[in-house]
Motif scaffolding. Structure first.
Motif, mmCIF file in Angstrom:
data_model
loop_
_atom_site.group_PDB
_atom_site.id
_atom_site.type_symbol
_atom_site.label_atom_id
_atom_site.label_comp_id
_atom_site.label_asym_id
_atom_site.label_seq_id
_atom_site.Cartn_x
_atom_site.Cartn_y
_atom_site.Cartn_z
ATOM 1 N N THR A 1 -6.221 1.786 0.251
ATOM 2 C CA THR A 1 -6.735 0.745 -0.630
ATOM 3 C C THR A 1 -7.723 -0.085 0.179
ATOM 4 O O THR A 1 -7.378 -0.662 1.219
ATOM 5 N N SER B 1 -10.095 -3.132 -0.016
ATOM 6 C CA SER B 1 -10.336 -4.319 -0.821
ATOM 7 C C SER B 1 -10.663 -5.467 0.114
ATOM 8 O O SER B 1 -11.547 -5.338 0.957
ATOM 9 N N GLU C 1 0.845 6.626 -6.885
ATOM 10 C CA GLU C 1 -0.170 7.650 -7.096
ATOM 11 C C GLU C 1 0.411 9.045 -6.942
ATOM 12 O O GLU C 1 0.030 9.980 -7.659
ATOM 13 N N ALA D 1 -8.244 6.757 -6.996
ATOM 14 C CA ALA D 1 -6.914 6.420 -7.501
ATOM 15 C C ALA D 1 -6.927 6.442 -9.020
ATOM 16 O O ALA D 1 -7.914 6.056 -9.648
ATOM 17 N N ALA E 1 -4.728 -0.955 -10.280
ATOM 18 C CA ALA E 1 -3.882 -2.042 -9.784
ATOM 19 C C ALA E 1 -2.412 -1.857 -10.141
ATOM 20 O O ALA E 1 -1.557 -2.574 -9.628
ATOM 21 N N ALA F 1 0.833 -1.207 0.000
ATOM 22 C CA ALA F 1 0.000 0.000 0.000
ATOM 23 C C ALA F 1 0.866 1.255 0.000
ATOM 24 O O ALA F 1 0.510 2.267 -0.611
ATOM 25 N N GLY G 1 -8.310 3.722 -3.411
ATOM 26 C CA GLY G 1 -8.193 2.684 -4.422
ATOM 27 C C GLY G 1 -8.759 1.382 -3.894
ATOM 28 O O GLY G 1 -9.370 1.323 -2.823
ATOM 29 N N GLY G 2 -8.541 0.295 -4.624
ATOM 30 C CA GLY G 2 -9.018 -1.015 -4.212
ATOM 31 C C GLY G 2 -10.383 -1.338 -4.787
ATOM 32 O O GLY G 2 -11.153 -0.453 -5.181
ATOM 33 N N ALA H 1 1.954 1.713 -3.497
ATOM 34 C CA ALA H 1 0.865 2.271 -4.292
ATOM 35 C C ALA H 1 0.685 3.758 -4.004
ATOM 36 O O ALA H 1 0.402 4.547 -4.918
#
Length: 490
Positions: free
Chosen positions: A332, A334, A317, A465, A469, A310, A434-435, A313
């Motif tokens: 994220t 998810s 971003e 995001a 992915a 994360a 995100g996610g 990520a």
């Protein structure tokens, strides 16, 4: 360089190159520079006070000393903060010595008050320095707003390159102050050093092998200059263990026939000097302190670095998402909840961003991700007698099915509370979501609806995001390239 001889040399060099005035700090340096130049001098004194945040010429005695030392203009902090002497008293003291005055302002409100007091020059000096994250660009909007009050506007603050000075003049400044870019060689060197390292990271042919190890799969990619050239996906069966996962990743790229300058690994859990371990084993069971970096280096034959997925990520971003600003929090949402934090352009590592494991009375003392994530959404559906995964719940919620709407609404409300808390704690420019859950249809709208009643000053800027992915792969490749460049120049 903090010595009178150097300050005089800087002053003479600046005048020889065309500077029409100088801004000199301290009475001692002003006395040293005054006989060496004929141009006007703006004099200031800087102090660090225990009982006031005001640093620039805070005392009436400072005004007296600067006037005696030969200042033509005396500048002082004109912000609306606790202070030893009022702005009005400082302005009167300057006039009493027959000198011109300059108000160092942080906002247009400061400027209006100073202008009403008859202060001769308004400066944008303190914009961004009186609370909150420090910006990186000059405040040209403040310069333009001041120009509506008076033509005597001096642009100052974070003007580092000629283009910014030109823009300040075009915005209406009567004069432009350039400080650190000329006199603070350690700052200027650091700016060039950072730019060169970024260039190394994006150099042609600087291929990085990026591995993103998640709870269900490993994404393997060749990344050059922030662009993914090719990619492969490998399933991670928890029972197989990390040795098998890494071997499977190697097999997946066996026919790529490429050499890599380094490897970046983004992995769920915690990466430390001791090794790799899981914060939440339900996401991916990892042997405690597994030597991930050493194994990957050995198997792939190239130097490797590792960061939390994360966090990788978040960095992806930040550098490639086009969100702007220097401060960003990434969430994220998810199967679980991961997070990453960028502060002043620097990625925080270690345990930072572990928002899914926050605990509190609102969620029964358990981890937050146990009341928000995809796993919880599916479990809530089962508890209500419906056999479907999180995607199925969202599909039914979109169709207006009441029980599904209730589950999604609960998840969104808890994420909204988390975002509000993050804003209060870190005040980021953006909270990037995100996610699979975070980007599910309608989810962010529900989160924003839960925050609609907030005071606008407290409202987080929640944005989706941009890289999806790919963020972890892009981010960890950049981190690896930068660290390899550090080793190259060490």
């Amino acid at each position: 360089m903090d010595d009178a001889a150097y300050v005089v040399a800087f002053a003479k060099a600046a005048v020889a190159a065309g500077a029409v005035a100088l801004r000199i700090e301290s009475v001692a340096y002003l006395r040293a520079v005054r006989p060496a130049v004929a141009v006007p001098i703006v004099g200031i004194v800087k102090r660090d006070l225990d009982d006031s945040p005001v640093r620039i010429t805070p005392f009436l005695g400072d005004v007296d000393a600067l006037a005696e030392a030969g200042a033509d203009i005396i500048a002082f902090d004109a912000t609306d903060r606790t202070r030893p002497a009022s702005v009005e008293a400082l302005a009167q003291a300057v006039r009493g010595h027959g000198k011109l005055s300059m108000a160092d302002c942080s906002t247009i409100e400061d400027a209006r008050r100073a202008h009403a007091l008859g202060i001769d020059y308004l400066g944008s000096t303190l914009s961004g320095y009186t609370g909150g994250p420090e910006p990186t660009e000059p405040d040209l909007a403040l310069v333009a707003a001041m120009r509506e009050l008076t033509p005597n506007v001096i642009a100052e603050g974070r003007i580092r390159v000629p283009e910014q000075a030109r823009a300040a003049a075009a915005a209406g400044a009567h004069a432009v102050v350039v400080g650190s870019a000329i006199t603070r060689t350690e700052h200027a060197t650091a700016w060039f050093d950072e730019a060169v390292r970024e260039g190394f990271a994006c150099a042609p042919g600087a291929s990085i092998l990026a591995l993103d190890i998640g709870g269900t799969k490993i994404a393997v990619a060749q990344v050059e200059g922030g662009t993914i050239r090719r990619e492969a996906i490998v399933a991670t069966r928890p029972a197989d263990g990390p040795d098998a996962w890494i071997a499977a990743a190697q097999s997946a790229i066996a026919d790529w026939s490429l050499s890599f300058s380094g490897i970046g690994i983004a992995a769920t859990g915690v990466l430390s000097s001791e090794g790799w371990y899981a914060l939440n084993p339900e996401t991916l069971p990892i042997p405690n302190n597994y030597p991930l970096v050493e194994r990957v280096t050995e198997i792939f034959g190239a130097p490797a670095i590792a960061v939390n997925d994360a966090q990788a990520a978040a960095w992806g971003e930040f550098i490639r998402g086009g969100h702007g600003g220097k401060n960003l929090v990434f969430l994220t949402i998810s199967t679980g909840i991961g997070g990453g934090i960028v502060v002043n352009g620097q990625l925080l590592e270690g345990l930072s961003g572990s928002f899914g494991l926050l605990r509190g009375p609102a969620n029964g003392g358990g981890p937050l991700e146990g009341e928000v994530s995809g796993r919880w959404i599916a479990a809530e559906a089962a508890r209500a007698g419906h056999d479907c995964d999180a995607a199925g719940v969202f599909k039914r919620a979109s169709a207006g099915v009441a029980w599904a709407e209730g589950i999604v609404a609960q998840s969104a409300a808890r994420v909204a509370t988390l975002c509000r808390d993050i804003q209060m704690m870190l005040d980021p420019d953006h909270i990037v979501i995100g996610g699979g859950i975070g980007l599910a249809s309608g989810f962010l709208d529900r989160v924003r609806e839960n925050l609609a009643a907030l005071d606008p000053r407290l409202m987080p800027n929640i944005v989706p995001a941009k890289l999806g992915a790919k963020a972890g792969l892009v981010g960890v490749a950049d981190v690896a390239a930068r660290r390899l460049a550090d080793r190259k120049t060490a």
